[in-house]
Write an enzyme that holds these catalytic residues in place. Structure first.
Site, PDB file in Angstrom:
ATOM      1  N   ARG A 165       0.835  -1.199   0.000  1.00 25.36           N
ATOM      2  CA  ARG A 165       0.000   0.000   0.000  1.00 25.36           C
ATOM      3  C   ARG A 165       0.862   1.238   0.000  1.00 25.36           C
ATOM      4  NH1 ARG A 165      -2.431   0.763   4.665  1.00 25.36           N
ATOM      5  NH2 ARG A 165      -3.924   2.312   4.006  1.00 25.36           N
ATOM      6  N   LYS A 216       4.804  -7.401  11.453  1.00 26.49           N
ATOM      7  CA  LYS A 216       4.007  -7.609  10.235  1.00 26.49           C
ATOM      8  C   LYS A 216       4.272  -8.972   9.591  1.00 26.49           C
ATOM      9  CE  LYS A 216       2.358  -5.303   6.144  1.00 26.49           C
ATOM     10  NZ  LYS A 216       1.830  -4.064   5.654  1.00 26.49           N
ATOM     11  N   ARG A 267      -0.025   4.137  20.467  1.00 17.81           N
ATOM     12  CA  ARG A 267       0.662   5.200  21.216  1.00 17.81           C
ATOM     13  C   ARG A 267       1.339   4.587  22.444  1.00 17.81           C
ATOM     14  NH1 ARG A 267      -1.988  10.294  23.926  1.00 17.81           N
ATOM     15  NH2 ARG A 267      -1.996   8.774  25.579  1.00 17.81           N
TER      16      ARG A 267
END
Ligand code: BTN
Length: 324
Positions: free
Chosen positions: A122, A191, A322
């Site tokens: 992407r 990932k 975060r």
């Protein structure tokens, strides 16, 4: 990759070392020519060892993709591809190959590649695609409705992959909105794969989707990827063909449902795999940047983010956890 190189890979695919002389005889070429072909294959990511006095051997035995094996596995699910199944030894991008098929052949066709020289992720990123290790798969599907209703398709594709993996007992996978497949234990998730869905056609429909899936089965240790990655090296018992067939089977079962009912029937399952459910994340979007608690997805595939001013519906962007 030329036919001699493909034959060379087949000769090396077994567990035994094969001498340069044997390879030369089998291919009808000189040992020097064999060596040149081996160098080319090494350049594609094949780990070929030279063992003194014995010859050449792959570092790990290779299971090449095989059309008949995949067809047979689909048959066991009582499924059949509506289109073609094409195995490519080497290509630039399986998504591009799918889109280059004649339009009437794209629906229900699948292209699986052993190697991609220009695999695409992407946002213009590269998808690192070494030879014979991973899954690079593209499926074409035609929808009667318009582009706007396909926003959730890449979420669905990710869900089919994690569900396929779960059927092999791999349950430490998570989905990161919108299209990442992660593996590991939170917060150290890395990932494992990703989906690139490309759509063409009319705003009002019909339109054609190319669903591209990249899944890391075993990446080289020294691979150059600019983010933390995971693979399935601890599950080398899983056949690449069987896993690819399982993903295709689940897509074949899910796509008609998505076509008629959208993402709604899949929301609960997606949210169960949601990597950051209830976590505070930072969203960096094309026109927004905000911090909020990730609640889950809605029927349009949007991410629901809650901050002090309420629940926001996010349609595009990148999220990151975060740090506390
Ligand atoms: C991403 O996470 O950025 C999406 C990666 C998608 C990679 C797959 S591999 C098969 C298909 N062909 C491509 O060039 N890309 C997709």
């Amino acid at each position: 990759m030329n036919p001699q190189q493909i034959k060379l890979i087949h000769l090396l695919a077994g567990a035994e070392a094969v001498s340069g002389e044997q390879l030369g005889v089998a291919l009808g070429i000189s040992r020097n020519a064999v060596w040149k072909h081996l160098q080319k294959l090494r350049g594609l990511g094949l780990e070929i060892q030279a063992i003194a006095g014995r010859g050449y051997q792959l570092q790990a035995p290779l299971e090449l993709f095989n059309k008949e094996t995949i067809d047979a596995a689909l048959h066991q699910h009582s499924l059949q591809l509506p289109g073609r199944l094409i195995i490519q030894a080497e290509t630039a991008s399986s998504n591009d190959d799918l889109k280059n098929l004649p339009p009437e052949q794209q629906h229900g066709s699948v292209i699986i590649a052993e190697y991609q020289s220009a695999g695409r992720g992407r946002r213009g990123r590269t998808w690192v695609s070494p030879f014979g290790r991973n899954i690079y798969l593209s499926m074409g599907w035609e929808f009667q409705h318009g582009v706007n209703q396909l926003a959730g398709l890449s979420l669905l594709a990710g869900l089919t992959v994690v569900e396929a993996l779960a059927s092999f007992g791999i349950t430490d996978t998570r989905l990161k909105w919108p299209n990442d497949i992660l593996r590991g234990k939170a917060p150290a998730l890395a990932k494992l794969g990703g989906c690139l869905v490309e759509i063409s056609g009319d705003i009002a429909g019909p339109c054609q989707a190319t669903i591209g899936i990249g899944l890391n089965l075993r990446l080289p240790d020294d691979i150059d990827i600019d983010q933390s990655w995971a693979d399935l090296r601890d599950r080398s018992d899983i056949s690449r063909n069987t896993l690819a067939a399982e993903i295709i089977a689940r897509l074949l079962q899910a796509l008609p449902v998505f076509s008629s009912r959208g993402l709604e029937p899949f929301i609960e399952a997606w949210n169960q795999y949601h990597a950051y459910a209830g976590e505070t994340v930072h969203l960096c979007g094309p026109d927004t940047s905000m911090t909020g608690v990730a609640l889950g997805i809605d029927k349009h595939g949007a991410l629901l983010l809650q901050d002090e001013s309420g629940i926001k519906t996010i349609h595009s962007g990148e999220i990151s956890l975060r740090r506390k």
